[in-house]
Design a protein around this motif. Sequence first.
Motif, PDB file in Angstrom:
ATOM      1  N   MET A   1       0.816  -1.192   0.000  1.00 11.18           N
ATOM      2  CA  MET A   1       0.000   0.000   0.000  1.00 11.18           C
ATOM      3  C   MET A   1       0.861   1.258   0.000  1.00 11.18           C
ATOM      4  O   MET A   1       0.528   2.237  -0.638  1.00 11.18           O
ATOM      5  N   SER A   2       1.981   1.265   0.713  1.00 11.03           N
ATOM      6  CA  SER A   2       2.818   2.469   0.745  1.00 11.03           C
ATOM      7  C   SER A   2       3.426   2.770  -0.618  1.00 11.03           C
ATOM      8  O   SER A   2       3.615   3.925  -0.976  1.00 11.03           O
ATOM      9  N   THR A   3       3.726   1.743  -1.413  1.00 12.29           N
ATOM     10  CA  THR A   3       4.245   1.950  -2.766  1.00 12.29           C
ATOM     11  C   THR A   3       3.196   2.634  -3.626  1.00 12.29           C
ATOM     12  O   THR A   3       3.501   3.540  -4.397  1.00 12.29           O
ATOM     13  N   GLN A   4       1.960   2.214  -3.478  1.00  9.30           N
ATOM     14  CA  GLN A   4       0.866   2.825  -4.223  1.00  9.30           C
ATOM     15  C   GLN A   4       0.682   4.287  -3.801  1.00  9.30           C
ATOM     16  O   GLN A   4       0.466   5.161  -4.639  1.00  9.30           O
ATOM     17  N   PHE A   5       0.787   4.568  -2.519  1.00  8.55           N
ATOM     18  CA  PHE A   5       0.683   5.936  -2.014  1.00  8.55           C
ATOM     19  C   PHE A   5       1.796   6.810  -2.590  1.00  8.55           C
ATOM     20  O   PHE A   5       1.551   7.919  -3.042  1.00  8.55           O
ATOM     21  N   LEU A   6       3.036   6.308  -2.575  1.00  3.06           N
ATOM     22  CA  LEU A   6       4.163   7.085  -3.093  1.00  3.06           C
ATOM     23  C   LEU A   6       4.024   7.332  -4.585  1.00  3.06           C
ATOM     24  O   LEU A   6       4.363   8.415  -5.077  1.00  3.06           O
ATOM     25  N   SER A   7       3.504   6.372  -5.311  1.00  2.00           N
ATOM     26  CA  SER A   7       3.270   6.538  -6.738  1.00  2.00           C
ATOM     27  C   SER A   7       2.245   7.650  -6.988  1.00  2.00           C
ATOM     28  O   SER A   7       2.429   8.500  -7.862  1.00  2.00           O
ATOM     29  N   LYS A   8       1.183   7.638  -6.227  1.00  2.00           N
ATOM     30  CA  LYS A   8       0.136   8.663  -6.355  1.00  2.00           C
ATOM     31  C   LYS A   8       0.682  10.036  -5.953  1.00  2.00           C
ATOM     32  O   LYS A   8       0.405  11.046  -6.612  1.00  2.00           O
ATOM     33  N   LEU A   9       1.469  10.075  -4.904  1.00  4.20           N
ATOM     34  CA  LEU A   9       2.071  11.331  -4.455  1.00  4.20           C
ATOM     35  C   LEU A   9       2.989  11.907  -5.527  1.00  4.20           C
ATOM     36  O   LEU A   9       2.950  13.109  -5.815  1.00  4.20           O
ATOM     37  N   SER A  10       3.779  11.057  -6.140  1.00  2.00           N
ATOM     38  CA  SER A  10       4.654  11.501  -7.233  1.00  2.00           C
ATOM     39  C   SER A  10       3.831  12.064  -8.378  1.00  2.00           C
ATOM     40  O   SER A  10       4.182  13.091  -8.967  1.00  2.00           O
ATOM     41  N   GLN A  11       2.740  11.406  -8.701  1.00  6.16           N
ATOM     42  CA  GLN A  11       1.858  11.890  -9.771  1.00  6.16           C
ATOM     43  C   GLN A  11       1.259  13.240  -9.403  1.00  6.16           C
ATOM     44  O   GLN A  11       1.153  14.130 -10.242  1.00  6.16           O
ATOM     45  N   ASN A  12       0.892  13.424  -8.149  1.00  2.00           N
ATOM     46  CA  ASN A  12       0.348  14.705  -7.703  1.00  2.00           C
ATOM     47  C   ASN A  12       1.366  15.837  -7.846  1.00  2.00           C
ATOM     48  O   ASN A  12       1.007  16.947  -8.233  1.00  2.00           O
ATOM     49  N   TYR A  13       2.633  15.558  -7.555  1.00  2.00           N
ATOM     50  CA  TYR A  13       3.673  16.573  -7.727  1.00  2.00           C
ATOM     51  C   TYR A  13       3.844  16.954  -9.196  1.00  2.00           C
ATOM     52  O   TYR A  13       4.033  18.123  -9.520  1.00  2.00           O
ATOM     53  N   ILE A  14       3.753  15.994 -10.093  1.00  2.03           N
ATOM     54  CA  ILE A  14       3.818  16.289 -11.529  1.00  2.03           C
ATOM     55  C   ILE A  14       2.631  17.157 -11.930  1.00  2.03           C
ATOM     56  O   ILE A  14       2.777  18.129 -12.691  1.00  2.03           O
ATOM     57  N   GLU A  15       1.464  16.857 -11.410  1.00  2.00           N
ATOM     58  CA  GLU A  15       0.274  17.663 -11.705  1.00  2.00           C
ATOM     59  C   GLU A  15       0.436  19.090 -11.193  1.00  2.00           C
ATOM     60  O   GLU A  15       0.035  20.046 -11.864  1.00  2.00           O
ATOM     61  N   LEU A  16       1.021  19.254 -10.020  1.00  2.23           N
ATOM     62  CA  LEU A  16       1.285  20.599  -9.496  1.00  2.23           C
ATOM     63  C   LEU A  16       2.210  21.377 -10.415  1.00  2.23           C
ATOM     64  O   LEU A  16       2.010  22.566 -10.662  1.00  2.23           O
ATOM     65  N   LEU A  17       3.213  20.717 -10.933  1.00  2.52           N
ATOM     66  CA  LEU A  17       4.174  21.357 -11.818  1.00  2.52           C
ATOM     67  C   LEU A  17       3.507  21.840 -13.104  1.00  2.52           C
ATOM     68  O   LEU A  17       3.864  22.876 -13.644  1.00  2.52           O
ATOM     69  N   GLU A  18       2.525  21.098 -13.577  1.00  2.00           N
ATOM     70  CA  GLU A  18       1.859  21.435 -14.832  1.00  2.00           C
ATOM     71  C   GLU A  18       0.634  22.321 -14.647  1.00  2.00           C
ATOM     72  O   GLU A  18       0.031  22.761 -15.626  1.00  2.00           O
ATOM     73  N   ASP A  19       0.254  22.629 -13.427  1.00  2.00           N
ATOM     74  CA  ASP A  19      -0.942  23.418 -13.137  1.00  2.00           C
ATOM     75  C   ASP A  19      -0.693  24.897 -13.414  1.00  2.00           C
ATOM     76  O   ASP A  19       0.245  25.485 -12.886  1.00  2.00           O
ATOM     77  N   ASN A  20      -1.533  25.492 -14.241  1.00  2.00           N
ATOM     78  CA  ASN A  20      -1.395  26.910 -14.565  1.00  2.00           C
ATOM     79  C   ASN A  20      -2.340  27.802 -13.767  1.00  2.00           C
ATOM     80  O   ASN A  20      -2.386  28.997 -13.993  1.00  2.00           O
ATOM     81  N   GLU A  21      -3.090  27.220 -12.848  1.00  2.33           N
ATOM     82  CA  GLU A  21      -4.039  28.001 -12.064  1.00  2.33           C
ATOM     83  C   GLU A  21      -3.574  28.235 -10.631  1.00  2.33           C
ATOM     84  O   GLU A  21      -3.670  29.331 -10.104  1.00  2.33           O
ATOM     85  N   TYR A  22      -3.057  27.209  -9.995  1.00  3.22           N
ATOM     86  CA  TYR A  22      -2.669  27.300  -8.594  1.00  3.22           C
ATOM     87  C   TYR A  22      -1.152  27.289  -8.478  1.00  3.22           C
ATOM     88  O   TYR A  22      -0.529  26.236  -8.555  1.00  3.22           O
ATOM     89  N   TYR A  23      -0.571  28.460  -8.300  1.00  2.65           N
ATOM     90  CA  TYR A  23       0.873  28.595  -8.129  1.00  2.65           C
ATOM     91  C   TYR A  23       1.123  29.858  -7.326  1.00  2.65           C
ATOM     92  O   TYR A  23       0.245  30.713  -7.220  1.00  2.65           O
ATOM     93  N   ASP A  24       2.288  29.979  -6.752  1.00  3.24           N
ATOM     94  CA  ASP A  24       2.573  31.177  -5.980  1.00  3.24           C
ATOM     95  C   ASP A  24       3.906  31.826  -6.339  1.00  3.24           C
ATOM     96  O   ASP A  24       4.359  32.713  -5.634  1.00  3.24           O
ATOM     97  N   ILE A  25       4.503  31.398  -7.451  1.00  2.95           N
ATOM     98  CA  ILE A  25       5.743  32.013  -7.897  1.00  2.95           C
ATOM     99  C   ILE A  25       5.904  31.828  -9.402  1.00  2.95           C
ATOM    100  O   ILE A  25       5.465  30.811  -9.952  1.00  2.95           O
TER     101      ILE A  25
END
Length: 86
Positions: A1-25
């Motif tokens: 289960m922790s491997t699945q969590f880390l995989s999802k977390l990594s995907q979330n960080y990629i989504e943050l990087l590509e997000d053009n709406e929510y950023y602060d810098i």
Amino acid sequence: MSTQFLSKLSQNYIELLEDNEYYDITIEVGEDPDVKIFRAHINILCYRSPYLRRTLTSSKKNKDNVLAHIKLPNISPEVFQIILKH
């Protein structure tokens, strides 16, 4: 289960990087004619890079709650993109 969590977390960080709406810098990288503006999150950048932590913590927030636009002309956009993703 922790491997699945880390995989999802990594995907979330990629989504943050590509997000053009929510950023602060915003970071302008490169020199004309090869310039690119990246939108990012100061907390993530500060924890991932001691250099960016020093650079970013010296900036002040403006009225729109986005940090002052900073420039990093001595690095190419392609290299900075790799740095952000690793």
